[in-house]
Enzyme design. Structure first.
Site, PDB file in Angstrom:
ATOM      1  N   HIS A  33     -10.343  -4.130  -0.842  1.00 42.73           N
ATOM      2  CA  HIS A  33     -11.343  -3.091  -0.625  1.00 42.73           C
ATOM      3  C   HIS A  33     -10.966  -2.225   0.579  1.00 42.73           C
ATOM      4  CE1 HIS A  33     -13.975  -6.258  -2.598  1.00 42.73           C
ATOM      5  NE2 HIS A  33     -14.226  -5.206  -3.351  1.00 42.73           N
ATOM      6  N   LYS A 146      -6.885  -3.029  -9.803  1.00 42.73           N
ATOM      7  CA  LYS A 146      -7.138  -4.390 -10.292  1.00 42.73           C
ATOM      8  C   LYS A 146      -8.163  -4.377 -11.415  1.00 42.73           C
ATOM      9  CE  LYS A 146      -9.605  -7.961  -8.597  1.00 42.73           C
ATOM     10  NZ  LYS A 146     -10.188  -8.355  -9.871  1.00 42.73           N
TER      11      LYS A 146
END
Length: 274
Positions: A33, A146
């Site tokens: 993140h 992802k």
């Protein structure tokens, strides 16, 4: 870093900026993140992240209530990554009434793979992203590779609805052994964590055989599923698809290999572009 919980306050604060760059998250942040936040910093004149655990994208039997909430660590990580504004609405702020107006992405993209095994998932994702876009009004938004299918669904939504948002992809971040970083890795015990890398290894093996020119892709997929199942996994899919639309391979089309499998009670996903 300024923390804002209300939509009106957020819009007022961002009103003076020309190019907000946005990273939506559900919290429980890891370096994957934070790499997206660092990437966003170079793309706009203010960097905005959101933390909101979106009930709409969880099926009734899934882990909404036990999804980790790590507020203090998340705030520290975002500040260290250079985030300027954290938008953290509660459910009543973002959904003040039942969200009956929803975004239904194209079935040929959203009802396969993840959408097949998690029906309605991409309706929940698309709806919350659309609502967050309306709140933040970004000019660029960064999504990680992802969640490859999610990235394609959001790109398709933006094109279809002519939203003035550039969607930028961030590369998957991995642990030293190759495991894709994921919030759900925290659910794994020590033995499961050691085994979890087999998902990425299996995808790499599949990609290597595709590069070597294997013709029987369906057979390759069946072998990979069986091999992972023999190790105690419950695979949902291990498959080779076109990058552009996740349809089956065609000659000369750029490809991606994708997988989703449950290890114990934890469902992991990963992918690798070929």
């Amino acid at each position: 870093m300024k923390i804002i919980h209300g939509i009106a306050e957020l819009r007022a604060h961002l009103g003076g900026y020309r190019k907000p760059a946005f990273v939506p998250t559900m919290g429980n942040l890891h370096q994957g993140h934070l790499s997206l936040v660092r990437q966003a910093r170079a793309l706009g004149d203010v960097t905005v992240a959101s933390i909101f655990v979106n009930r709409l994208q969880f099926l009734p039997h899934e882990d909404f209530d036990r999804y980790p909430r790590t507020w203090e660590a998340d705030c520290a990580g975002l500040q260290g990554a250079g985030c300027d504004v954290l938008f953290a609405p509660d459910e009543h702020e973002l959904y003040p009434q039942p969200q009956t107006c929803t975004v239904h992405p194209a079935a040929d993209l959203a009802d396969i793979l993840e959408g097949q095994f998690r029906p309605g998932f991409f309706i929940g994702v698309s709806t919350v992203v659309m609502k967050l876009f309306a709140c933040v009004q970004p000019r660029v938004a960064v999504f990680g590779k992802k969640d490859y299918q999610q990235l394609l669904v959001i790109r398709h939504m933006v094109r279809q609805l002519a939203l003035p948002v550039e969607i930028v992809a961030g590369e998957t971040q991995r642990a030293p052994d190759g495991l894709a970083l994921s919030s759900r890795n925290a659910y794994l015990d020590a033995a499961q964590r050691a085994e979890a890398v087999q998902l990425s290894l299996t995808l790499r093996q599949m990609a290597s055989r595709v590069r070597a020119g294997i013709q029987d892709v369906a057979g390759l997929e069946r072998e990979a599923m069986a091999a992972l199942a023999a190790r105690g996994w419950e695979p949902d899919y291990l498959t080779v698809r076109r990058r552009a639309d996740l349809l089956p391979p065609t000659p000369h089309a750029p490809l991606v290999v994708l997988g989703a499998a449950r290890l114990g009670a934890t469902r992991l996903i990963d992918n690798l572009e070929i």
